[in-house]
Write a protein that holds these residues in place. Structure first.
Motif, PDB file in Angstrom:
ATOM      1  N   THR A 116      40.190  -4.413  32.790  1.00 33.50           N
ATOM      2  CA  THR A 116      41.400  -4.369  31.965  1.00 33.50           C
ATOM      3  C   THR A 116      41.495  -3.093  31.138  1.00 33.50           C
ATOM      4  OG1 THR A 116      40.279  -5.546  30.170  1.00 33.50           O
ATOM      5  CG2 THR A 116      41.437  -6.879  31.813  1.00 33.50           C
ATOM      6  N   GLU A 117      40.412  -2.303  31.081  1.00 39.47           N
ATOM      7  CA  GLU A 117      40.391  -1.110  30.235  1.00 39.47           C
ATOM      8  C   GLU A 117      40.204   0.157  31.082  1.00 39.47           C
ATOM      9  OE1 GLU A 117      40.862  -0.973  26.980  1.00 39.47           O
ATOM     10  OE2 GLU A 117      41.085  -3.137  26.803  1.00 39.47           O
ATOM     11  N   ASP A 118      40.861   1.227  30.655  1.00 40.23           N
ATOM     12  CA  ASP A 118      40.661   2.546  31.268  1.00 40.23           C
ATOM     13  C   ASP A 118      39.447   3.183  30.594  1.00 40.23           C
ATOM     14  OD1 ASP A 118      40.829   4.904  32.563  1.00 40.23           O
ATOM     15  OD2 ASP A 118      42.735   5.555  31.668  1.00 40.23           O
ATOM     16  N   ILE A 119      38.279   2.834  31.070  1.00 37.15           N
ATOM     17  CA  ILE A 119      37.031   3.215  30.402  1.00 37.15           C
ATOM     18  C   ILE A 119      36.803   4.713  30.476  1.00 37.15           C
ATOM     19  CG2 ILE A 119      34.513   2.921  30.454  1.00 37.15           C
ATOM     20  CD1 ILE A 119      35.009   0.075  31.478  1.00 37.15           C
ATOM     21  N   CYS A 120      37.041   5.308  31.639  1.00 34.21           N
ATOM     22  CA  CYS A 120      36.866   6.755  31.814  1.00 34.21           C
ATOM     23  C   CYS A 120      38.173   7.331  32.327  1.00 34.21           C
ATOM     24  CB  CYS A 120      35.729   7.051  32.787  1.00 34.21           C
ATOM     25  SG  CYS A 120      35.418   8.822  33.023  1.00 34.21           S
ATOM     26  N   SER A 121      38.948   7.924  31.434  1.00 35.10           N
ATOM     27  CA  SER A 121      40.254   8.465  31.797  1.00 35.10           C
ATOM     28  C   SER A 121      40.200   9.938  32.158  1.00 35.10           C
ATOM     29  CB  SER A 121      41.242   8.263  30.643  1.00 35.10           C
ATOM     30  OG  SER A 121      40.765   8.921  29.467  1.00 35.10           O
ATOM     31  N   GLU A 122      39.014  10.528  32.040  1.00 30.74           N
ATOM     32  CA  GLU A 122      38.845  11.942  32.337  1.00 30.74           C
ATOM     33  C   GLU A 122      38.130  12.110  33.682  1.00 30.74           C
ATOM     34  OE1 GLU A 122      40.223  14.067  30.350  1.00 30.74           O
ATOM     35  OE2 GLU A 122      40.728  12.566  28.815  1.00 30.74           O
ATOM     36  N   ALA A 123      38.053  13.352  34.132  1.00 30.88           N
ATOM     37  CA  ALA A 123      37.317  13.642  35.366  1.00 30.88           C
ATOM     38  C   ALA A 123      35.816  13.548  35.142  1.00 30.88           C
ATOM     39  CB  ALA A 123      37.686  15.036  35.884  1.00 30.88           C
ATOM     40  N   GLU A 124      35.396  13.634  33.876  1.00 37.02           N
ATOM     41  CA  GLU A 124      33.977  13.579  33.537  1.00 37.02           C
ATOM     42  C   GLU A 124      33.787  12.695  32.304  1.00 37.02           C
ATOM     43  OE1 GLU A 124      32.671  17.538  32.881  1.00 37.02           O
ATOM     44  OE2 GLU A 124      32.919  18.170  34.963  1.00 37.02           O
ATOM     45  N   CYS A 125      32.884  11.736  32.397  1.00 40.11           N
ATOM     46  CA  CYS A 125      32.532  10.888  31.270  1.00 40.11           C
ATOM     47  C   CYS A 125      31.035  10.625  31.303  1.00 40.11           C
ATOM     48  CB  CYS A 125      33.253   9.538  31.326  1.00 40.11           C
ATOM     49  SG  CYS A 125      35.052   9.636  31.182  1.00 40.11           S
ATOM     50  N   LEU A 126      30.434  10.591  30.132  1.00 37.81           N
ATOM     51  CA  LEU A 126      29.025  10.221  30.039  1.00 37.81           C
ATOM     52  C   LEU A 126      28.952   8.754  29.626  1.00 37.81           C
ATOM     53  CD1 LEU A 126      26.086  11.163  30.235  1.00 37.81           C
ATOM     54  CD2 LEU A 126      26.162  11.670  27.798  1.00 37.81           C
ATOM     55  N   LEU A 127      28.474   7.914  30.527  1.00 42.33           N
ATOM     56  CA  LEU A 127      28.403   6.479  30.290  1.00 42.33           C
ATOM     57  C   LEU A 127      27.013   6.090  29.838  1.00 42.33           C
ATOM     58  CD1 LEU A 127      30.149   5.294  33.576  1.00 42.33           C
ATOM     59  CD2 LEU A 127      31.223   5.867  31.399  1.00 42.33           C
ATOM     60  N   GLU A 128      26.947   5.264  28.787  1.00 48.00           N
ATOM     61  CA  GLU A 128      25.676   4.679  28.366  1.00 48.00           C
ATOM     62  C   GLU A 128      25.729   3.191  28.671  1.00 48.00           C
ATOM     63  OE1 GLU A 128      24.444   5.662  24.469  1.00 48.00           O
ATOM     64  OE2 GLU A 128      25.011   7.779  24.629  1.00 48.00           O
ATOM     65  N   ILE A 129      24.679   2.696  29.323  1.00 49.24           N
ATOM     66  CA  ILE A 129      24.673   1.333  29.838  1.00 49.24           C
ATOM     67  C   ILE A 129      23.555   0.543  29.182  1.00 49.24           C
ATOM     68  CG2 ILE A 129      24.425  -0.068  31.930  1.00 49.24           C
ATOM     69  CD1 ILE A 129      25.443   2.381  33.477  1.00 49.24           C
ATOM     70  N   SER A 130      23.864  -0.684  28.780  1.00 48.51           N
ATOM     71  CA  SER A 130      22.874  -1.595  28.215  1.00 48.51           C
ATOM     72  C   SER A 130      22.845  -2.873  29.050  1.00 48.51           C
ATOM     73  CB  SER A 130      23.210  -1.939  26.766  1.00 48.51           C
ATOM     74  OG  SER A 130      22.391  -2.993  26.288  1.00 48.51           O
ATOM     75  N   VAL A 131      21.628  -3.302  29.419  1.00 45.81           N
ATOM     76  CA  VAL A 131      21.457  -4.538  30.177  1.00 45.81           C
ATOM     77  C   VAL A 131      20.455  -5.414  29.445  1.00 45.81           C
ATOM     78  CG1 VAL A 131      20.799  -5.582  32.382  1.00 45.81           C
ATOM     79  CG2 VAL A 131      21.886  -3.324  32.345  1.00 45.81           C
ATOM     80  N   THR A 132      20.848  -6.644  29.141  1.00 42.74           N
ATOM     81  CA  THR A 132      19.916  -7.604  28.545  1.00 42.74           C
ATOM     82  C   THR A 132      19.907  -8.866  29.397  1.00 42.74           C
ATOM     83  OG1 THR A 132      21.611  -8.554  27.096  1.00 42.74           O
ATOM     84  CG2 THR A 132      20.274  -6.744  26.206  1.00 42.74           C
ATOM     85  N   TYR A 133      18.772  -9.540  29.375  1.00 43.41           N
ATOM     86  CA  TYR A 133      18.630 -10.818  30.081  1.00 43.41           C
ATOM     87  C   TYR A 133      17.997 -11.827  29.135  1.00 43.41           C
ATOM     88  CZ  TYR A 133      17.679 -14.284  33.669  1.00 43.41           C
ATOM     89  OH  TYR A 133      17.655 -15.440  34.394  1.00 43.41           O
TER      90      TYR A 133
END
Length: 506
Positions: A136-153
C-alpha cells in the motif's frame, strides 16, 4: 413460618444461574490464555533465532527497478539454519530513512512478502527465498534507496545483514555489477600463486604474486573478518596469506614438511585449515586470518592416507572431506571421524558445500571414468553416500568435480577437465537429486562463484600454438550457464589452473 424460613436459607446458600454463567466464562477465558501461552511455547521451542543461534538471513537486491508508484519488488531474502520459522511469530519491517514499514504475507500491508521455492506456505523454511514488494506504500520512489531490514521471531532478533541497496550502486557503493546495487570484490588464485581480483565480474586486475609452488595444486581462498585468506605451500613449507582488497597481500610461513595444500573454511568468526602433512592430517585455526595455531596432527589411525581436499562450515560444525572419509569439529581444534562418511571415491578441492540445511559432497567413483556420487549429511557427522542420483558423465576420461556451489536457487557442480569441444563439464540441480548437465568452456582447473546474478568461472582453457596443445588461464562469466563471455585470458602459454574463488559482500 417454618417453611418460609427454610426457603429463605436456600436462597441465601444457592448460586444464581447468572453468576454461574459469568464464572464459567471467566474460567474459560483463563484456560484459553493458559493454553495459548502453552501452545506458543511449543511453537517456538527449538527455534531460538537470537543472534548466533540456529537461523540467519541474507538479503540482496531484486532485479526489478524502483521508482514512483507502489508496485516495485524491493529485495530478495533467504534464511539459512535448521528450523522452519512460522509466519505467526515472524515480524519483518523495512525502513528508508526515518520511515518504517511493516511487511506481511497478507495483502493490504505496507509491503507484501511472497515466498518462492518453499514447501510450507505457513513458514519460512531454510533455503527458501522471500521477495519483499511494495504494497500500500511507495516505499522506494527513487531509482536508488538504502533499505534497512529488521527480522524478529517470537520477539527475538534473527541475525542477518540487515541492509540492502536498491537500484544501481546505492548508498555510496563503489563496486557492483552492471545489474546493480551490490558492492563486492571477487578474488581467485591460480596454481602459480598469481592473484586476480574484480569488483564487477568483467574487469580483472592482477594482484601480488604469492610465493606458492604447490606442484600444480592451486591454493584455497576464503573471505571472513574483512579479509581474503589463502593457504598453500612452496613445495615444502606451509604458507598463509591475507589481503583486504585482493591486490596487496601479507604472507607468513610455517616451517614444516607439508607435501599437500590445505583446504580452508570460515564460520562463526573462525578460519579452519585442514590438510595433509608428513605425519598425517594436520589442522590449523585462526580467529583473524592473520595468526594461526596448529591444533591437531593425527585424527585417526588412517591419518595421512588421503588429502582433506575440501572443508566447509554449517550448523556450528566444520567438516573436511577426503577420499578415505570425513572428519568434523565443532571448535576447529578437536576432530572426530564421521560415521558412514563418503569414502572410496575420488574427491577434489571445493567439491563440497553447505546448503539447504545439509552438508553436500560431489565425488568421483574410483577407478577412472564413471558417474559422480552425490553424498549428503544433515549434521556432517553421519553421511549417506548414494541415496541421491548419480551425475552421468558424457565424455570418456571424465574429470573430477572441482567445485560445488549453491546459488540460492540451485546447486551447480563443475567438472575438472578433459573431453571434447562440446562435452558437458558441469551439472545443476534444484534439489540435489535430479541433475542436468551443461557445457562450459574450461578445460581443467575450474572454480566458480555466483554473485549479483552472474556466474564467474576461473580456470584453464585449451588452445593451440604452433600445432601444439597449450593452456591458458582464463575467466568467463555467464548469467544462465549456457552463454559464456571471456573476460580475461593470460598471455603466458602453459598457465594455470584455479582451485578456489572467494567473494566479499559489503
Amino acid at each position: 413460618m417454618q417453611q418460609a424460613k427454610i426457603r429463605r436459607n436456600e436462597e441465601e446458600t444457592a448460586v444464581s444461574p447468572v453468576i454461574a454463567t459469568i464464572l464459567m466464562v471467566a474460567i474459560t477465558v483463563v484456560l484459553a490464555g493458559v493454553l495459548y501461552v502453552w501452545a506458543n511455547s511449543l511453537a517456538s521451542e527449538g527455534t531460538d533465532t537470537s543472534v548466533g543461534t540456529l537461523n540467519t538471513y541474507t538479503t540482496e537486491d531484486a532485479d526489478d527497478e524502483t521508482g514512483p508508484g507502489a508496485d516495485d519488488t524491493l529485495v530478495r531474502m533467504q534464511v539459512t539454519g535448521k528450523d522452519d520459522l512460522a509466519w505467526s511469530f515472524i515480524k519483518i519491517t523495512v525502513s528508508v530513512g526515518d520511515n518504517v514499514y511493516t511487511c506481511s504475507v497478507v495483502a493490504g500491508d505496507d509491503c507484501v512478502i511472497s515466498q518462492a521455492a518453499g514447501d510450507n506456505d505457513n513458514a519460512w523454511e531454510p533455503g527458501e527465498y522471500l521477495f519483499l514488494s511494495e504494497g500500500t506504500e511507495d516505499i522506494c520512489s527513487e531509482a536508488e534507496c538504502l533499505l534497512e531490514i529488521s527480522v524478529t521471531y517470537n520477539g527475538r532478533t534473527v541475525a542477518g545483514d540487515g541492509v540492502s541497496g536498491q537500484g544501481g550502486n546505492v548508498g555510496g557503493s563503489t563496486g557492483g555489477s552492471p545489474g546493480g546495487g551490490v558492492s563486492y570484490t571477487i578474488v581467485t588464485i591460480d596454481d602459480e600463486g598469481n592473484t586476480f581480483y574484480s569488483t564487477d565480474t568483467q574487469n580483472w586486475a592482477l594482484g601480488e604474486v604469492l610465493p606458492f609452488d604447490s606442484g600444480g595444486y592451486a591454493p584455497d581462498v576464503e573471505y571472513g573478518e574483512s579479509l581474503f585468506v589463502t593457504t598453500s605451500n612452496d613445495g615444502y613449507d606451509m604458507y598463509f596469506a591475507y589481503s583486504s582488497d585482493g591486490d596487496t597481500w601479507t604472507n607468513t610461513k610455517n616451517t614444516k614438511n607439508y607435501y599437500n595444500y590445505n583446504s580452508l573454511a570460515y564460520g562463526d568468526g573462525m578460519f579452519v585449515s585442514a590438510g595433509q602433512g608428513s605425519g598425517g592430517w594436520v589442522m590449523y585455526k585462526s580467529t583473524d586470518g592473520i595468526s594461526w595455531t596448529e591444533t591437531q596432527d593425527d585424527v585417526s589411525s588412517n591419518s595421512g592416507t588421503a588429502w582433506l581436499s575440501c572443508t566447509m562450515y554449517g550448523e556450528g560444525t566444520f567438516v573436511s572431506i577426503a577420499s578415505s572419509g570425513a572428519v568434523y569439529s565443532t571448535d576447529g581444534e578437536n576432530w572426530n571421524t564421521a560415521s558412514n562418511s563418503p569414502s572410496g571415491y575420488i574427491v577434489h578441492p571445493d567439491s563440497c558445500a553447505y546448503a539447504n540445511g545439509k552438508f553436500w559432497a560431489v565425488k568421483k567413483t574410483s577407478g577412472g571414468s564413471g558417474p559422480w556420487i552425490v553424498a549428503q549429511s544433515e549434521d556432517g557427522t553421519d553421511w549417506t553416500s548414494e541415496s541421491y542420483d548419480k551425475i552421468s558423465c558424457s565424455h570418456s576420461g571424465c574429470g573430477l568435480m572441482k567445485r560445488l556451489i549453491h546459488d540460492g536457487t540451485q546447486f551447480v557442480a563443475m567438472d575438472g577437465g578433459g573431453g571434447g569441444a562440446n562435452s558437458s563439464r558441469g551439472a545443476y540441480s534444484a534439489d540435489g537429486e535430479t541433475w542436468t548437465t551443461f557445457y562450459n568452456p574450461m578445460y581443467t582447473g575450474a572454480t566458480m562463484t555466483y554473485v549479483d546474478g552472474t556466474y564467474v568461472l576461473a580456470g584453464m582453457i585449451d588452445g593451440t600454438v604452433g600445432g601444439s596443445q597449450e593452456h591458458y588461464n582464463a575467466i568467463y562469466t555467464s548469467t544462465d550457464l549456457s552463454t559464456w563471455t571471456l573476460q580475461y585470458q593470460s598471455g603466458d602459454v602453459g598457465c594455470c589452473g584455479n582451485k578456489a574463488i572467494a567473494t566479499s559482500l559489503d
